[in-house]
Design a protein around this motif. Sequence first.
Motif, PDB file in Angstrom:
ATOM      1  N   TYR A 165       5.967 -15.890   0.783  1.00 52.81           N
ATOM      2  CA  TYR A 165       6.953 -14.855   1.332  1.00 52.81           C
ATOM      3  C   TYR A 165       6.310 -13.625   1.529  1.00 52.81           C
ATOM      4  CZ  TYR A 165      10.764 -18.195   0.174  1.00 52.81           C
ATOM      5  OH  TYR A 165      11.528 -19.278   0.356  1.00 52.81           O
ATOM      6  N   TYR A 166       5.313 -12.981   0.824  1.00 51.10           N
ATOM      7  CA  TYR A 166       4.930 -11.655   0.998  1.00 51.10           C
ATOM      8  C   TYR A 166       3.961 -11.878   2.034  1.00 51.10           C
ATOM      9  CZ  TYR A 166       7.325  -8.790  -2.480  1.00 51.10           C
ATOM     10  OH  TYR A 166       8.274  -8.092  -3.041  1.00 51.10           O
ATOM     11  N   ASP A 167       2.943 -12.916   2.168  1.00 47.89           N
ATOM     12  CA  ASP A 167       2.069 -13.176   3.238  1.00 47.89           C
ATOM     13  C   ASP A 167       2.695 -13.121   4.513  1.00 47.89           C
ATOM     14  OD1 ASP A 167      -0.075 -13.341   1.339  1.00 47.89           O
ATOM     15  OD2 ASP A 167       0.002 -15.555   1.474  1.00 47.89           O
ATOM     16  N   SER A 168       3.902 -13.675   4.864  1.00 48.82           N
ATOM     17  CA  SER A 168       4.486 -13.850   6.123  1.00 48.82           C
ATOM     18  C   SER A 168       5.182 -12.272   6.334  1.00 48.82           C
ATOM     19  CB  SER A 168       5.606 -14.872   5.967  1.00 48.82           C
ATOM     20  OG  SER A 168       5.185 -16.154   5.873  1.00 48.82           O
ATOM     21  N   TRP A 169       5.852 -11.850   5.305  1.00 45.23           N
ATOM     22  CA  TRP A 169       6.511 -10.532   5.522  1.00 45.23           C
ATOM     23  C   TRP A 169       5.373  -9.327   5.864  1.00 45.23           C
ATOM     24  CZ3 TRP A 169       6.294  -5.566   2.741  1.00 45.23           C
ATOM     25  CH2 TRP A 169       7.286  -5.158   3.391  1.00 45.23           C
ATOM     26  N   LEU A 170       4.480  -9.332   5.153  1.00 42.70           N
ATOM     27  CA  LEU A 170       3.411  -8.348   5.383  1.00 42.70           C
ATOM     28  C   LEU A 170       2.943  -8.614   6.749  1.00 42.70           C
ATOM     29  CD1 LEU A 170       1.474  -8.288   1.969  1.00 42.70           C
ATOM     30  CD2 LEU A 170       2.699  -6.123   3.012  1.00 42.70           C
ATOM     31  N   LEU A 171       2.416  -9.863   7.277  1.00 42.41           N
ATOM     32  CA  LEU A 171       1.928  -9.831   8.458  1.00 42.41           C
ATOM     33  C   LEU A 171       3.170  -9.503   9.708  1.00 42.41           C
ATOM     34  CD1 LEU A 171      -0.502 -11.065  10.156  1.00 42.41           C
ATOM     35  CD2 LEU A 171       0.991 -13.243  10.004  1.00 42.41           C
ATOM     36  N   HIS A 172       4.159  -9.680   9.337  1.00 40.01           N
ATOM     37  CA  HIS A 172       4.989  -9.471  10.290  1.00 40.01           C
ATOM     38  C   HIS A 172       5.505  -8.025  10.425  1.00 40.01           C
ATOM     39  CE1 HIS A 172       8.627  -9.880  13.130  1.00 40.01           C
ATOM     40  NE2 HIS A 172       9.521  -9.531  12.151  1.00 40.01           N
ATOM     41  N   PHE A 173       5.528  -7.347   9.264  1.00 41.38           N
ATOM     42  CA  PHE A 173       6.091  -6.099   9.044  1.00 41.38           C
ATOM     43  C   PHE A 173       5.116  -5.107   9.689  1.00 41.38           C
ATOM     44  CE2 PHE A 173       7.024  -2.069   6.686  1.00 41.38           C
ATOM     45  CZ  PHE A 173       8.407  -1.932   7.465  1.00 41.38           C
ATOM     46  N   ARG A 174       3.923  -5.374   9.530  1.00 41.84           N
ATOM     47  CA  ARG A 174       2.661  -4.598  10.121  1.00 41.84           C
ATOM     48  C   ARG A 174       2.607  -4.546  11.472  1.00 41.84           C
ATOM     49  NH1 ARG A 174      -1.035  -6.114   5.367  1.00 41.84           N
ATOM     50  NH2 ARG A 174      -1.285  -4.249   4.127  1.00 41.84           N
ATOM     51  N   GLN A 175       3.376  -5.474  12.154  1.00 45.60           N
ATOM     52  CA  GLN A 175       3.347  -5.545  13.858  1.00 45.60           C
ATOM     53  C   GLN A 175       4.496  -4.885  13.981  1.00 45.60           C
ATOM     54  OE1 GLN A 175       4.019  -9.876  14.161  1.00 45.60           O
ATOM     55  NE2 GLN A 175       1.835 -10.319  14.292  1.00 45.60           N
ATOM     56  N   LEU A 176       5.833  -4.706  13.423  1.00 42.26           N
ATOM     57  CA  LEU A 176       6.670  -3.845  13.482  1.00 42.26           C
ATOM     58  C   LEU A 176       6.358  -2.449  13.323  1.00 42.26           C
ATOM     59  CD1 LEU A 176       9.693  -5.943  11.884  1.00 42.26           C
ATOM     60  CD2 LEU A 176       9.097  -5.805  14.157  1.00 42.26           C
ATOM     61  N   CYS A 177       5.444  -2.153  12.627  1.00 44.59           N
ATOM     62  CA  CYS A 177       5.053  -0.703  12.077  1.00 44.59           C
ATOM     63  C   CYS A 177       4.357  -0.009  13.407  1.00 44.59           C
ATOM     64  CB  CYS A 177       4.249  -0.696  10.998  1.00 44.59           C
ATOM     65  SG  CYS A 177       5.222  -1.051   9.498  1.00 44.59           S
ATOM     66  N   LYS A 178       3.567  -0.833  13.929  1.00 50.59           N
ATOM     67  CA  LYS A 178       2.868  -0.378  15.140  1.00 50.59           C
ATOM     68  C   LYS A 178       3.914  -0.196  16.473  1.00 50.59           C
ATOM     69  CE  LYS A 178      -1.328  -2.859  14.264  1.00 50.59           C
ATOM     70  NZ  LYS A 178      -2.231  -4.045  14.529  1.00 50.59           N
ATOM     71  N   LYS A 179       4.958  -0.976  16.540  1.00 52.70           N
ATOM     72  CA  LYS A 179       5.799  -1.070  17.603  1.00 52.70           C
ATOM     73  C   LYS A 179       6.683   0.514  17.282  1.00 52.70           C
ATOM     74  CE  LYS A 179       9.812  -3.451  19.529  1.00 52.70           C
ATOM     75  NZ  LYS A 179      10.685  -4.685  19.588  1.00 52.70           N
ATOM     76  N   TYR A 180       7.135   0.503  16.034  1.00 54.35           N
ATOM     77  CA  TYR A 180       8.019   1.798  15.824  1.00 54.35           C
ATOM     78  C   TYR A 180       7.284   3.211  15.362  1.00 54.35           C
ATOM     79  CZ  TYR A 180      11.745  -1.579  16.602  1.00 54.35           C
ATOM     80  OH  TYR A 180      12.357  -2.381  17.196  1.00 54.35           O
ATOM     81  N   SER A 181       5.915   3.136  15.315  1.00 53.30           N
ATOM     82  CA  SER A 181       5.042   4.069  14.732  1.00 53.30           C
ATOM     83  C   SER A 181       5.639   4.186  13.518  1.00 53.30           C
ATOM     84  CB  SER A 181       5.497   5.252  15.727  1.00 53.30           C
ATOM     85  OG  SER A 181       4.983   4.915  17.035  1.00 53.30           O
ATOM     86  N   ILE A 182       5.657   3.473  12.480  1.00 53.86           N
ATOM     87  CA  ILE A 182       5.683   3.750  10.912  1.00 53.86           C
ATOM     88  C   ILE A 182       4.445   3.828  10.422  1.00 53.86           C
ATOM     89  CG2 ILE A 182       6.749   2.372   8.885  1.00 53.86           C
ATOM     90  CD1 ILE A 182       8.863   1.086  10.781  1.00 53.86           C
ATOM     91  N   ASP A 183       4.429   4.671   9.524  1.00 55.59           N
ATOM     92  CA  ASP A 183       3.053   4.912   8.580  1.00 55.59           C
ATOM     93  C   ASP A 183       3.540   4.296   7.442  1.00 55.59           C
ATOM     94  OD1 ASP A 183       1.057   5.715   6.919  1.00 55.59           O
ATOM     95  OD2 ASP A 183       1.367   7.764   7.208  1.00 55.59           O
ATOM     96  N   PHE A 184       2.902   2.851   7.248  1.00 54.52           N
ATOM     97  CA  PHE A 184       3.111   2.192   5.936  1.00 54.52           C
ATOM     98  C   PHE A 184       1.712   1.798   5.088  1.00 54.52           C
ATOM     99  CE2 PHE A 184       3.111  -2.594   4.936  1.00 54.52           C
ATOM    100  CZ  PHE A 184       3.864  -2.247   3.555  1.00 54.52           C
ATOM    101  N   THR A 185       2.241   1.744   3.921  1.00 52.53           N
ATOM    102  CA  THR A 185       1.223   1.389   3.135  1.00 52.53           C
ATOM    103  C   THR A 185       1.816   0.440   2.175  1.00 52.53           C
ATOM    104  OG1 THR A 185       0.035   3.671   3.172  1.00 52.53           O
ATOM    105  CG2 THR A 185      -0.429   2.525   1.088  1.00 52.53           C
ATOM    106  N   ALA A 186       0.817  -0.468   1.766  1.00 49.21           N
ATOM    107  CA  ALA A 186       1.181  -1.456   0.600  1.00 49.21           C
ATOM    108  C   ALA A 186       0.431  -1.221  -0.389  1.00 49.21           C
ATOM    109  CB  ALA A 186       0.921  -2.933   1.110  1.00 49.21           C
ATOM    110  N   ILE A 187       0.864  -1.147  -1.718  1.00 48.63           N
ATOM    111  CA  ILE A 187       0.350  -0.908  -3.113  1.00 48.63           C
ATOM    112  C   ILE A 187       0.539  -2.147  -3.844  1.00 48.63           C
ATOM    113  CG2 ILE A 187       0.008   0.340  -5.076  1.00 48.63           C
ATOM    114  CD1 ILE A 187       0.985   2.840  -3.608  1.00 48.63           C
ATOM    115  N   GLY A 188      -0.638  -3.066  -4.026  1.00 48.21           N
ATOM    116  CA  GLY A 188      -0.463  -4.163  -4.891  1.00 48.21           C
ATOM    117  C   GLY A 188      -0.472  -3.754  -6.369  1.00 48.21           C
ATOM    118  N   VAL A 189       0.311  -4.392  -7.441  1.00 46.29           N
ATOM    119  CA  VAL A 189       0.276  -4.072  -8.526  1.00 46.29           C
ATOM    120  C   VAL A 189       0.361  -5.308  -9.666  1.00 46.29           C
ATOM    121  CG1 VAL A 189       1.733  -1.859  -8.215  1.00 46.29           C
ATOM    122  CG2 VAL A 189       2.929  -3.867  -8.640  1.00 46.29           C
TER     123      VAL A 189
END
Length: 199
Positions: A165-189
């Motif tokens: 689930y997270y693998d798919s979401w991270l991959l897809h969401f990073r593409q959307l971030c480029k499209k919408y100029s979103i500054d995105f950081t993922a922090i693993g805990v």
Amino acid sequence: VSRVFRKIFYSNGMEKKELRRFVKGKISSLTAEQKKRESDFVCSEVLRQKEFIFSDAIFSYMALKNELDPLQISLKALNENKTLLLPVALPRSLTSFPQMDFYTVSKRDFAEQTFVKSSFGIDEPFPEKSRLFLPQNFAGKKLCAIVPALAFSKNGERLGRGGGYYDSWLLHFRQLCKKYSIDFTAIGVGFSVQLVDSD
């Protein structure tokens, strides 16, 4: 000492099945007190990071009993009037690949415990359309995701629980971030026993 990771990658170290079994055994050996102490420590570290401080929205999660609990992060985000988002996993019978959506939650949701239990035993927000996260509404914003896993490497690689689930979401969401100029950081805990050496 538990670590905070800024980069999330896919694990390509030892055999995944073997590694998952090994780490699960380590986590099960932790006492409730140890889990709380490490959760408190990691949360305090995350709250000091500029990625959290300057974020407009936080993606978090509701922890299972064998996961590090990010509740302090979630509540701090709400207290600072950041948008807080929690995931809802879609049933695999409805999708061709692991998929989850995020929905906004409020202080009231926590106070009144309006969450519903998923088939995985995870507390999830009720999926109201009006609460659905839409990336276009956060164009140009700073977003931060608090990401759980079963194991992390010192190089920042991530090994999930196998659902994808997270693998798919991270991959897809990073593409959307480029499209919408979103500054995105993922922090693993995770707990300190979830930190493994990579090849």
